[in-house]
Structure formats: structure tokens, C-alpha cells
Design a protein around this motif. Structure first.
Motif: not given
Ligand code: BES
Ligand code: ZN
Length: 467
Positions: A163-173
Motif C-alpha cells: 500500500e505504501e508504494i501505491g499497491s502496484p501488484s494489487l490491481e492485477a491480483f
């Protein structure tokens, strides 16, 4: 009050000490997501969360690897109508993050950032408020219910490490696990309160677009006496570019920056004016000699409902003890913009690039790196989750919650709206003086214990028709 509610609240009151100890173990793990040297700690933190969820009796507890830091998922669907006999047990997706921001500058901490320490009424550690404390509050509330009659709602947990780096992997997850995550709404306790006596529901969050701007000049550092006045100093050039990003009215000058900004309605402005957040509040919270910002808007509007641009860090030349006469070969700034509906990070990257193309002098070379971003969001204020939370907060604090637009960003709220059509109830029990992202981050423990009780009410409100 129902017996279960009474018993669960009593359990939480009896277990304050254990709750604090549990939070302290979590806070001792230095899970700094942005720093590659903390990679093993990220795995430890994910394992820690998973083992807590297992201890709670959650099912399907899994740690999903991603391109960077793992996602922890768990569920308990025992309140499903068929098995529980309940007519309509809702499914709540509890979101949290186990990562924290870097702790530096370390010398300003009164006790180690990863050595949780109680001083006065507060617990000091990186992540205490943002948001390990909030995750543990949810765990402890669920535990109180599980140990006293069982859950009347279905739960899914999604605890990420980026989260503290912008949640880059969460979108795909999220996009890849739509069915797994399907729920009635999400509980997102990653926000905070206006003040100790003002329970708060966040109904809007700003988005973020984060950049690194590098300016290059001479091939290497130069003697400022021999070459000063002959080449454009990259530090000067960077300062000129940054200075040009605002006009005298405090407006951001990037071309097109305000084009998609949704104007504030008179009604919204009146509502914000009623919040207990006047100029004095911001002067007290910040310790700044005076306030600053876009002309024509109040501080609470400027922080929650208007877009902004800020330099988050600057690096150039000689910054050590003493003096050195030098023209540095390069200079760098970390720059972030906070966005409001309907702006988006990709547009802003284009606008910043255009500004640089138009404004950068030809005697330097510049490079813009797009680091990360997140979309702004506005949440539904009238769903069952928000109503249950409103009642829960009122039960504990004795006053109706305040709705506010938050200036910070939680990218997942927009991601869930877009990818899952899922609304979030955004709240939390941090206070404005918690020093989040700063040295001596703290959590006000009396407020946190109230928060655990509020979550107990919340889950039980969802199940009972009468609350
Ligand atoms: N918990 C914060 C968001 C927040 C801050 C809510 C202040 C309420 C008050 C969250 O963890 C956070 O700091 N987010 C980052 C997101 C960014 C790195 C994409 C932020 O806002 O800087
Ligand atoms: Zn957070």
C-alpha cells in the motif's frame, strides 16, 4: 443489548493487555515495502498475519506471491445462509496492509521505530497508526466475536504489502481473483479520525501520482569559481522548474491540471465548513507559522477536495557539514501530486511532461520517472456497511460520525470500485497528531481500544435487523 454483544465487548475489555502485546509483536517486524533490504521482513510480516488469521479459525488462509510483496487472503464463510440458517448473512471483505513507510530520519525517534514503546497514553512505533494498529483492531474485534458465540457474518480478508508504494501488484491480483473477493462491501480501516472525540467515516480519498525528476548539467561536478556563470547549474535549474509549478495564487500550473477536477457543490462546501477543522486546527496540527494553499478555498477543502503538487525530497550538490564550492553535475527531486475526482495519474504524468517540455531551459537535460500512482475515489455514503459503521461509532463515542474527504490516498478503494463494483466503508482510529510517515509515529491507546469495540458493534450491527 444482546448477550453476544455484551459478552464480546466484555471480552475485549478484559483482553486489552493481550491486544497491546499482539500489536507490539507485529510492530517489531520492520516491513518497509519500498526498501529491498527488508524483503525478508515483508515475508515475515505476511506469515505473521496469516498465522493470526489461522488462529482465529479463518479458512483458506493463503499467502499469494506477487511481483513484489505477498498478498494474504483468508475467509470464513460459515455464516452462509444454508449452513447458518440465517436469512441474509452479508459478506464483508476486510482490507488492510502490513507494510509501512521508511522510518528515517532515525535520529529523530525517541525510541526505536521497530521497538514499540508505550509513553503516556500512546504506543510509539512505525506503523502503529498506519496501519498495523488498525489491522490488529480488526483481528481483535473478530476474535472477541468468534470466542463469544461466533460470527454472524461472512468474512474475507485481503491484507497486502504494497500500500505504501501505491499497491502496484494489487490491481492485477484483484482482477485475477474477482470471484474469490466477491463480497457485499469492504471494510477499509486505513484512514483516521478528525480528533479523539470525532469518530469519522472517510467518504472520499485523493489519488496520487508520484515522480522522480532528474536534471543533468556538466559531465561532472565543477569548481563554482571557475565555471560559475558559464554553465547552468542543475540545482538552480531544478529549483526554477519547481518554482514554476505554482502560480502566485497557489494554483498548480501544469497545463490542463484542473481540466477534469469536479467542482465542489455549494452543499459540499457547506458540509465541509461545518467540520471541526478550521485554520486554527491546521495551525495547531502542523506547527507551521502560517497556512498556505490555493486561493479561494478553505484549508479543509484544500486538503481533501482540491488537487495539489508537492516536492517530497530534493537532492543536489554538497549537503554535508561545512561548505564546498561546487556546481553539481545533477539534481533530483521527488515530486508528488494529490488528485481528486475525475483526475487520473496517467493524465497528470502527461501534463507534467508537457510542462517540462515547455519550461525546461535547453542548457540542461531532464528525465522524468513515473514511480507510482493511484486513482482518487468517492464512496457511497448510504450502503448497509456505512450505516452499520455509523451506528457502531455512535454507540462507542456517543455522537454521530463525521463524514469527511481525506487528503491521503488509499489506491485499493478505487481499484475495488472499478474492478469489483465494491464499495468500501473507510474509517480508522488514528489521530491527526499520530506522526504517520514521520518520526515518532504513535497510536493513542484509549482511542484504539474504543476502535476495537466499534468494530465489534459494526460486525454485530450487520447481522441484526435492530442493531
Ligand atoms: N493510511 C494512509 C492513507 C491516509 C493518510 C488516510 C492519512 C488518512 C489519513 C495510507 O497508508 C497512505 O499513507 N497512503 C499513501 C498512498 C500512496 C503511497 C499511494 C499516501 O497517501 O501517501
Ligand atoms: Zn496506511
Amino acid at each position: 443489548m444482546s448477550d453476544q454483544r455484551q459478552a464480546a465487548l466484555e471480552y475485549a475489555r478484559q483482553n486489552k493487555e493481550q491486544s497491546l502485546k499482539l500489536l507490539e509483536t507485529f510492530l517489531s517486524i520492520p516491513s518497509v515495502s519500498t526498501d529491498p533490504s527488508h524483503l525478508p521482513d515483508m515475508q515475515d510480516a505476511a506469515n505473521w498475519v496469516a498465522s493470526q488469521l489461522r488462529d482465529l479459525g479463518m479458512q483458506k488462509v493463503e499467502i499469494y506471491p506477487t511481483a513484489r510483496h505477498p498478498v494474504v487472503y483468508a475467509e470464513w464463510l460459515g455464516a452462509h445462509p444454508q449452513t447458518a440458517g440465517a436469512r441474509s448473512a452479508p459478506t464483508v471483505l476486510i482490507y488492510g496492509h502490513y507494510d509501512v513507510q521508511p522510518a528515517d530520519p532515525l535520529d529523530l525517534w525517541q525510541s526505536g521505530p521497530f521497538e514499540p514503546t508505550v509513553r503516556g497514553e500512546s504506543l510509539y512505533a512505525r506503523g502503529a497508526s498506519d496501519m498495523k494498529g488498525q489491522v490488529v483492531a480488526a483481528l481483535k474485534a473478530v476474535e472477541a466475536i468468534v470466542r463469544n458465540g461466533g460470527l454472524p457474518v461472512n468474512l474475507k480478508w485481503l491484507i497486502e504489502g504494497e500500500e505504501e508504494i501505491g499497491s502496484p501488484s494489487l490491481e492485477a491480483f484483484i482482477a485475477d481473483h474477482k470471484e474469490l473477493l466477491a463480497s457485499d462491501f469492504a471494510l477499509n480501516p486505513d484512514s483516521g479520525m478528525i480528533g479523539q472525540n470525532y469518530p469519522t467515516i472517510t467518504n472520499s480519498l485523493r489519488g496520487l501520482a508520484y515522480f522522480e525528476l532528474r536534471v543533468y548539467g556538466p559531465a561532472s561536478d565543477l569548481h563554482s569559481g571557475i565555471y560559475g556563470g558559464v554553465v547552468h547549474n542543475p540545482a538552480n535549474a531544478l529549483a526554477e522548474l519547481i518554482a514554476g509549478m505554482h502560480d502566485a495564487e497557489g494554483r498548480v500550473t501544469l497545463p490542463g491540471f484542473y481540466d477534469k477536477v469536479r467542482p465542489l457543490s455549494a452543499e459540499e462546501r457547506a458540509e465541509m465548513a461545518r467540520l471541526p477543522m478550521d485554520e486554527k486546527h491546521y495551525l495547531e496540527q502542523t506547527g507551521a507559522p502560517a497556512l498556505y494553499g490555493e486561493a479561494g478555498y478553505s484549508p479543509v477543502e484544500r486538503s481533501g477536495a482540491r488537487p495539489t503538487l508537492d516536492v517530497n525530497g530534493l537532492l543536489a550538490g554538497f549537503t554535508g557539514e561545512g561548505s564546498k564550492t561546487v556546481i553539481p553535475a545533477w539534481a533530483m527531486a521527488k515530486i508528488s501530486t494529490r488528485l481528486v475526482p475525475d483526475q487520473n495519474p496517467a493524465d497528470v504524468a502527461g501534463q507534467l511532461r508537457r510542462y517540462l517540455e515547455q519550461s525546461a531551459s535547453k542548457d540542461i537535460r531532464w528525465e522524468l520517472i513515473e514511480m507510482h500512482g493511484g486513482a482518487p475515489s468517492i464512496s457511497d455514503r448510504n450502503n448497509a456497511g456505512v450505516r452499520a459503521m455509523g451506528k457502531a461509532l455512535e454507540s462507542v463515542w456517543g455522537v454521530q460520525p463525521y463524514f469527511r474527504r481525506e487528503g491521503g490516498s488509499i489506491p485499493v478503494v478505487g481499484q475495488m470500485q472499478r474492478l469489483l463494483a465494491l464499495e468500501s466503508v473507510v474509517t480508522g482510529f488514528g489521530l491527526p497528531d499520530d506522526n504517520v510517515h514521520a518520526p515518532n509515529e504513535k497510536l493513542h491507546l484509549p482511542t484504539w481500544y474504543r476502535g476495537i469495540e466499534a468494530f465489534i458493534h459494526f460486525f454485530l450491527n450487520l447481522a441484526s435487523k435492530t442493531g
